[in-house]
Design a protein around this motif. Structure first.
Motif, PDB file in Angstrom:
ATOM      1  N   TRP A 170      39.474   3.572  -7.594  1.00 22.44           N
ATOM      2  CA  TRP A 170      39.161   4.827  -6.889  1.00 22.44           C
ATOM      3  C   TRP A 170      40.343   5.278  -6.027  1.00 22.44           C
ATOM      4  O   TRP A 170      40.728   6.455  -6.046  1.00 22.44           O
ATOM      5  N   ALA A 171      40.936   4.350  -5.279  1.00 19.58           N
ATOM      6  CA  ALA A 171      42.034   4.704  -4.370  1.00 19.58           C
ATOM      7  C   ALA A 171      43.274   5.166  -5.131  1.00 19.58           C
ATOM      8  O   ALA A 171      43.987   6.062  -4.678  1.00 19.58           O
ATOM      9  N   ALA A 172      43.534   4.553  -6.289  1.00 17.41           N
ATOM     10  CA  ALA A 172      44.730   4.926  -7.052  1.00 17.41           C
ATOM     11  C   ALA A 172      44.636   6.355  -7.559  1.00 17.41           C
ATOM     12  O   ALA A 172      45.656   7.049  -7.662  1.00 17.41           O
ATOM     13  N   ARG A 173      43.429   6.797  -7.905  1.00 21.34           N
ATOM     14  CA  ARG A 173      43.280   8.182  -8.371  1.00 21.34           C
ATOM     15  C   ARG A 173      43.615   9.184  -7.276  1.00 21.34           C
ATOM     16  O   ARG A 173      43.937  10.338  -7.563  1.00 21.34           O
ATOM     17  N   ARG A 174      43.541   8.763  -6.032  1.00 20.65           N
ATOM     18  CA  ARG A 174      43.838   9.638  -4.894  1.00 20.65           C
ATOM     19  C   ARG A 174      45.222   9.374  -4.306  1.00 20.65           C
ATOM     20  O   ARG A 174      45.576   9.955  -3.294  1.00 20.65           O
ATOM     21  N   ARG A 175      45.973   8.457  -4.926  1.00 25.88           N
ATOM     22  CA  ARG A 175      47.333   8.169  -4.494  1.00 25.88           C
ATOM     23  C   ARG A 175      47.383   7.801  -3.007  1.00 25.88           C
ATOM     24  O   ARG A 175      48.287   8.197  -2.277  1.00 25.88           O
ATOM     25  N   ILE A 176      46.438   7.003  -2.571  1.00 27.37           N
ATOM     26  CA  ILE A 176      46.330   6.683  -1.153  1.00 27.37           C
ATOM     27  C   ILE A 176      47.520   5.876  -0.659  1.00 27.37           C
ATOM     28  O   ILE A 176      48.007   6.087   0.457  1.00 27.37           O
ATOM     29  N   ASP A 231      34.607   9.003 -10.517  1.00 21.79           N
ATOM     30  CA  ASP A 231      34.757   8.477  -9.161  1.00 21.79           C
ATOM     31  C   ASP A 231      33.408   8.098  -8.566  1.00 21.79           C
ATOM     32  O   ASP A 231      33.284   7.091  -7.872  1.00 21.79           O
ATOM     33  N   ARG A 232      32.418   8.920  -8.811  1.00 21.94           N
ATOM     34  CA  ARG A 232      31.089   8.644  -8.283  1.00 21.94           C
ATOM     35  C   ARG A 232      30.571   7.306  -8.808  1.00 21.94           C
ATOM     36  O   ARG A 232      29.999   6.507  -8.056  1.00 21.94           O
ATOM     37  N   THR A 233      30.785   7.062 -10.094  1.00 25.69           N
ATOM     38  CA  THR A 233      30.328   5.807 -10.688  1.00 25.69           C
ATOM     39  C   THR A 233      31.038   4.617 -10.053  1.00 25.69           C
ATOM     40  O   THR A 233      30.420   3.582  -9.771  1.00 25.69           O
ATOM     41  N   LEU A 234      32.327   4.753  -9.817  1.00 24.44           N
ATOM     42  CA  LEU A 234      33.079   3.665  -9.194  1.00 24.44           C
ATOM     43  C   LEU A 234      32.527   3.343  -7.807  1.00 24.44           C
ATOM     44  O   LEU A 234      32.348   2.176  -7.447  1.00 24.44           O
ATOM     45  N   LEU A 235      32.262   4.377  -7.021  1.00 16.93           N
ATOM     46  CA  LEU A 235      31.758   4.155  -5.675  1.00 16.93           C
ATOM     47  C   LEU A 235      30.333   3.614  -5.688  1.00 16.93           C
ATOM     48  O   LEU A 235      29.980   2.753  -4.872  1.00 16.93           O
TER      49      LEU A 235
END
Length: 439
Positions: A268-274, A177-181
């Motif tokens: 990133w958002a999909a990993r958090r199911r936003i 996630d850090r890399t994506l951001l």
């Protein structure tokens, strides 16, 4: 993936899902270890709702290119003249639609890729098989895009999404996630720097120097806009469309920078199911909508007022405003997605859905079919090689025609939803990607 992933015009049945669940094996199984596409009961409301409404904005944005007999503005494809109603329509589209829709679908495209990955992995699929599935799907999107461009529409985005999916799926799908951001931030900084340099170049340009195109315009100086749809020979127009499509695959899929940013944020958002669980992310969604939409609308409004002649800007100031307005499209696109997440959260409290909501989500579920249907309904009627109606329409009447096209696709999607039928393009993409027959 098929039928409905949050992919921009393309769709996938693996997009916008709820918690993954094992499914029983279909009559004709997919490749070893892969489960079938998402079932209707596993879908989330927000992605379908967003795609359904955004396809209206897509057809409105694309329809302007069919005004092939009009003289476009210096920094916009919109006509440089028109009635008061025409000018109002131009202002609204420049403010709220132009350069604001494709980042939405890029975000949803990235979101859908991760959803497919998570669902398949949760069902026991190997990483190798899931990567192969994603690779096949993106390659077939390139094929779909090529055929779409060759036959009908110069501005096809399927090829660009397929190309971007291949590149960014390979580079970032398994990154942290850090890399994506971090990389999203890098691309955002690069986009801002290029825009600033573009604006600065016009400020310090020698007097009398010819203005260049704004950053993020997505079109090269040779882009044959009105000339292309004004071509009466169908075969000649096909050659032109393929040339433009080849440029757009790379430029829109990679070089516009907004698409990479949106795709990585979608990962990133999909990993958090936003979008599946908007109630757990209300603060993030509210801030994104409250900041992104006004920011894009304000800069777009300045560009619109300049285009219609209300603002008296110098050539350098006009280019600067157009560049900034185009760049802020990514903020507006993300704001739109957040807004539909909030709307979906509110609608989720209802026990039933009315016909309007059903039709909107039905379009979203069949967004690939509806996107292609727009070209089928527009190109043969509006272009010079077809009936040539585009030469007789103006901004307002063209917007009315485009809205009618969207309503036709909404009605057909609604009827298919009631009949329990999937979109034909989704079914075809599903069979080609999964190498199996799913209905």
């Amino acid at each position: 993936m098929t039928g409905h992933d949050p992919t921009g015009p393309p769709t996938s049945d693996d997009a916008g899902t709820h918690e993954p669940r094992e499914s029983t094996a279909p009559a004709q199984p997919a490749p070893p270890s892969l489960r079938g596409p998402v079932r209707p009961g596993e879908r989330a409301l927000a992605p379908d709702l967003a795609r359904g409404f955004m396809l209206l904005l897509i057809v409105l944005a694309n329809s302007t290119w069919y005004l092939w007999a009009a003289s476009p503005g210096e920094l916009s494809i919109h006509p440089s003249d028109g009635s008061l109603l025409d000018r109002i329509v131009q202002g609204v589209l420049i403010t709220a639609v132009d350069a604001r829709t494709y980042p939405i679908f890029a975000f949803l495209f990235g979101y859908g890729m991760v959803q497919l990955w998570l669902r398949q992995r949760a069902a026991g699929a190997t990483e190798r098989d899931v990567r192969a599935l994603l690779r096949r799907r993106n390659l077939w999107l390139l094929v779909f895009g090529f055929v779409h461009a060759a036959l009908l529409w110069l501005g096809d985005v399927l090829g660009a999404y397929g190309f971007a999916g291949l590149i960014f799926g390979w580079l970032f799908l398994r990154r942290t996630d850090r890399t994506l951001l971090v990389w999203s931030g890098i691309f955002t900084g690069l986009l801002a720097a290029l825009t600033a340099l573009s604006v600065l170049a016009f400020i310090v340009a020698p007097e009398g120097a010819a203005p260049a195109e704004p950053a993020e315009s997505g079109s090269p100086s040779w882009f044959p806009s009105s000339e292309l749809n004004a071509e009466e020979n169908y075969l000649a127009s096909m050659v032109l469309r393929i040339q433009v499509w080849a440029f757009l695959v790379v430029s829109q899929g990679l070089l516009t920078i907004s698409v990479p940013i949106a795709i990585l944020l979608g990962f990133w958002a999909a990993r958090r199911r936003i979008l599946e669980e908007p109630g757990n992310h209300l603060r993030l969604l509210r801030i994104t909508a409250a900041v992104g939409i006004p920011l894009g609308w304000l800069t777009g409004l300045l560009h619109a007022l300049d285009h219609v002649g209300i603002l008296s800007l110098s050539a350098e100031e006009s280019v600067a405003v157009a560049s900034i307005a185009s760049t802020t499209g990514i903020a507006t696109g993300l704001g739109y997605v957040a807004l539909f997440g909030l709307i979906a959260h509110r609608l989720s409290r209802r026990t039933s859905r009315g016909p309007v909501l059903t039709a909107l989500t039905a379009v979203g579920k069949r967004s690939l079919s509806c996107y292609l249907a727009q070209s089928v309904l527009c190109a043969p009627v509006l272009t010079a090689w077809g009936l040539g109606l585009g030469a007789h329409l103006h901004s307002a009447t063209m917007a009315l025609f485009a809205t009618g096209v969207w309503l036709v696709t909404a009605l057909l999607s609604y009827l298919q939803e009631r009949a329990g039928q999937r979109g034909p393009a989704e079914v075809l993409l599903r069979r080609l990607s999964y190498r199996a027959s799913y209905s």
